[in-house]
Write an enzyme that holds these catalytic residues in place. Structure first.
Site, PDB file in Angstrom:
ATOM      1  N   ARG A 131       0.876  -1.113   0.210  1.00 39.29           N
ATOM      2  CA  ARG A 131      -0.089   0.059   0.132  1.00 39.29           C
ATOM      3  C   ARG A 131       0.907   1.249  -0.069  1.00 39.29           C
ATOM      4  NH1 ARG A 131      -3.004   2.757   4.302  1.00 39.29           N
ATOM      5  NH2 ARG A 131      -4.824   3.872   3.351  1.00 39.29           N
ATOM      6  N   HIS A 176       0.431   4.248  -2.693  1.00 38.66           N
ATOM      7  CA  HIS A 176       0.137   5.697  -2.187  1.00 38.66           C
ATOM      8  C   HIS A 176       1.320   6.581  -2.771  1.00 38.66           C
ATOM      9  CE1 HIS A 176      -3.372   5.427   0.541  1.00 38.66           C
ATOM     10  NE2 HIS A 176      -3.499   4.358  -0.142  1.00 38.66           N
ATOM     11  N   ASP A 177       2.499   6.051  -2.829  1.00 37.44           N
ATOM     12  CA  ASP A 177       3.657   6.865  -3.411  1.00 37.44           C
ATOM     13  C   ASP A 177       3.401   6.938  -4.868  1.00 37.44           C
ATOM     14  OD1 ASP A 177       6.076   8.239  -3.591  1.00 37.44           O
ATOM     15  OD2 ASP A 177       7.110   6.286  -4.386  1.00 37.44           O
ATOM     16  N   VAL A 188       0.835   9.744  -6.337  1.00 36.32           N
ATOM     17  CA  VAL A 188       0.962  11.223  -6.244  1.00 36.32           C
ATOM     18  C   VAL A 188       2.386  11.612  -6.602  1.00 36.32           C
ATOM     19  CG1 VAL A 188       1.195  12.665  -4.437  1.00 36.32           C
ATOM     20  CG2 VAL A 188      -0.724  11.003  -4.167  1.00 36.32           C
ATOM     21  N   GLY A 242       4.013  10.462  -8.926  1.00 38.83           N
ATOM     22  CA  GLY A 242       4.902   9.302  -9.583  1.00 38.83           C
ATOM     23  C   GLY A 242       5.453   8.654  -8.455  1.00 38.83           C
ATOM     24  N   ASP A 246       8.401   8.213  -6.628  1.00 37.44           N
ATOM     25  CA  ASP A 246       9.384   8.994  -6.445  1.00 37.44           C
ATOM     26  C   ASP A 246       9.689   9.181  -4.905  1.00 37.44           C
ATOM     27  OD1 ASP A 246       7.339  10.502  -5.414  1.00 37.44           O
ATOM     28  OD2 ASP A 246       7.712  12.126  -6.597  1.00 37.44           O
ATOM     29  N   SER A 249       8.034  10.319  -2.316  1.00 36.17           N
ATOM     30  CA  SER A 249       7.575  11.538  -1.684  1.00 36.17           C
ATOM     31  C   SER A 249       6.894  11.064  -0.668  1.00 36.17           C
ATOM     32  CB  SER A 249       6.791  12.201  -2.750  1.00 36.17           C
ATOM     33  OG  SER A 249       5.811  11.660  -3.268  1.00 36.17           O
ATOM     34  N   ASN A 282      -3.834   8.975   4.171  1.00 40.47           N
ATOM     35  CA  ASN A 282      -2.665   8.302   4.865  1.00 40.47           C
ATOM     36  C   ASN A 282      -2.383   8.600   6.280  1.00 40.47           C
ATOM     37  OD1 ASN A 282      -1.854   8.058   2.106  1.00 40.47           O
ATOM     38  ND2 ASN A 282      -0.757   9.830   1.758  1.00 40.47           N
ATOM     39  N   HIS A 311      -6.465  -5.813  -2.650  1.00 44.66           N
ATOM     40  CA  HIS A 311      -7.122  -5.890  -1.213  1.00 44.66           C
ATOM     41  C   HIS A 311      -7.487  -7.457  -0.920  1.00 44.66           C
ATOM     42  CE1 HIS A 311      -9.211  -1.641  -1.497  1.00 44.66           C
ATOM     43  NE2 HIS A 311      -7.775  -1.509  -1.296  1.00 44.66           N
ATOM     44  N   THR A 312      -6.804  -8.304  -1.465  1.00 44.90           N
ATOM     45  CA  THR A 312      -6.710  -9.686  -0.911  1.00 44.90           C
ATOM     46  C   THR A 312      -6.213 -10.131   0.349  1.00 44.90           C
ATOM     47  OG1 THR A 312      -7.117 -11.974  -1.722  1.00 44.90           O
ATOM     48  CG2 THR A 312      -4.733 -10.693  -2.296  1.00 44.90           C
ATOM     49  N   ASP A 337      -9.947  -8.777   2.924  1.00 48.13           N
ATOM     50  CA  ASP A 337     -10.526 -10.019   2.224  1.00 48.13           C
ATOM     51  C   ASP A 337     -11.447 -10.835   3.309  1.00 48.13           C
ATOM     52  OD1 ASP A 337     -10.905 -12.475   1.297  1.00 48.13           O
ATOM     53  OD2 ASP A 337      -9.010 -12.781   0.520  1.00 48.13           O
ATOM     54  N   ASP A 383      -4.274 -14.416  -2.755  1.00 42.15           N
ATOM     55  CA  ASP A 383      -5.012 -15.393  -3.452  1.00 42.15           C
ATOM     56  C   ASP A 383      -6.252 -14.504  -4.255  1.00 42.15           C
ATOM     57  OD1 ASP A 383      -6.973 -15.277  -1.634  1.00 42.15           O
ATOM     58  OD2 ASP A 383      -6.328 -17.161  -0.815  1.00 42.15           O
TER      59      ASP A 383
END
Length: 325
Positions: free
Chosen positions: A67, A71-72, A75, A77, A79, A81, A99, A198-199, A243, A253
């Site tokens: 995750r 999330h990097d 936003v 690209g 990098d 950040s 976040n 999200h599994t 899940d 899975d």
């Protein structure tokens, strides 16, 4: 006809320049899997070992590192950040709504970076560590393995406003999801595949409360079980596995898609993928063929990990992932 001495001289200079750039890793080349082969050959084994250690200690950390990478990349690209701490004169992305008190794994990133700095000072970027750690986390939890091309550099800036604007929210409907991913260059098919992340992992009560109390496309016993975890008022930070078929959310899975067909998607945005719309067929395909999901997920992750990366001479290789050099 023999080449002139001047031509030979220029050829030698060109060859030497190319070799030097390859050795230092500062060429204007595209990302490549062998980027650290000469400059830090143990970089990938070290990242893999540290990720495995962290996941064995706490399996949930695998989803957290995945995750963190997502999330990097969404936003500015890929990098790194997202790793920058706030200062008196700088507002980073960690306190953006998606976040804040939610992203995890920063300590694991610190540990990996510390080991790499001791071995190869100033060589391996935090952005590359994030990309490799995400891949190794998925693999450690039973998911697919893919080649990560390397050579990203780290940003010296972040965007709190873009983090609030660009990251897909858990309450989005299908149209909103398709738009959010299309804005980053992803097809509808790639969006469905990436949603399979999200599994693994957990979600906080505040992200799924509205679904379990107000949505109608939800299986009744599943609703009741989640309401026991997430009351109508309070308990915002109570956790439930994304899940629903795995109480710990630590097995990569295709059961995420199996749950959607049963109307057991935890987030509103999850169930939106199977709700009588154009993505239903792809969800069903993944239900019946986990290897297809694995292949599509790996391809989509490669694409995501290469969203507008900084490469030399832009950006920097931070010696501390939490602050600029």
């Amino acid at each position: 006809m023999a080449a002139s001495p001047v031509l030979i001289h220029h050829l030698k200079l060109s060859i030497c320049t190319v070799l030097l750039l390859c050795l230092t890793g500062t060429a204007f080349a595209q990302l490549r899997s062998t980027y650290y082969l000469l400059s830090c050959p143990l970089a990938l084994p070290i990242i893999r070992a540290e990720v495995l250690k962290a996941v064995l200690l706490e399996p949930r950390m695998g989803a957290s590192l995945l995750r963190l990478h997502f999330h990097d990349c969404f936003v500015q690209g890929c990098d790194a950040s997202v790793l920058l701490d706030d200062t008196e004169n700088f507002r980073g992305e960690k306190t953006a709504f998606p976040n804040n008190n939610s992203l995890r794994g920063f300590d694991v990133m610190d540990d990996i970076k510390h080991k790499l700095e001791n071995l190869c000072p100033g060589v391996v970027s935090c952005a590359d560590i994030l990309a490799v750690a995400a891949r190794d986390s998925v693999y450690a939890l039973g998911g697919p393995f893919w080649e990560v091309r390397l050579g990203r550099r780290d940003s010296t800036k972040a965007s709190w406003s873009d983090a609030n604007k660009d990251l897909p929210a858990p309450f989005l409907n299908l149209t909103g999801l398709i738009t959010a991913f299309a804005n980053k260059g992803f097809t509808r098919q790639e969006m469905v595949a990436l949603s399979g992340s999200h599994t693994i992992g957990m979600a906080r009560c505040r992200t799924f409360r509205n679904r379990i109390y107000n949505d109608t496309n939800i299986e009744s016993s599943f609703r009741e079980s989640k309401q026991a975890v997430c009351p109508a008022v309070g308990g915002d930070d109570n956790l439930s596995a994304l899940d629903g078929s795995h109480s710990d959310g630590n097995c990569f899975d295709n059961s995420y898609y199996k749950n959607l067909v049963k109307k057991k998607g935890l987030l509103h945005s999850d169930q939106a993928l199977f709700n009588g719309g154009p993505t239903d067929a792809q969800v069903r395909a993944y239900v019946h063929d986990s290897s297809l999901f694995f292949r599509d997920f790996a391809k989509a992750m490669i694409k995501m990990s290469e969203l507008t990366p900084l490469t030399a001479p832009h950006g920097q290789v931070r010696t501390n992932c939490r602050k600029v050099n």
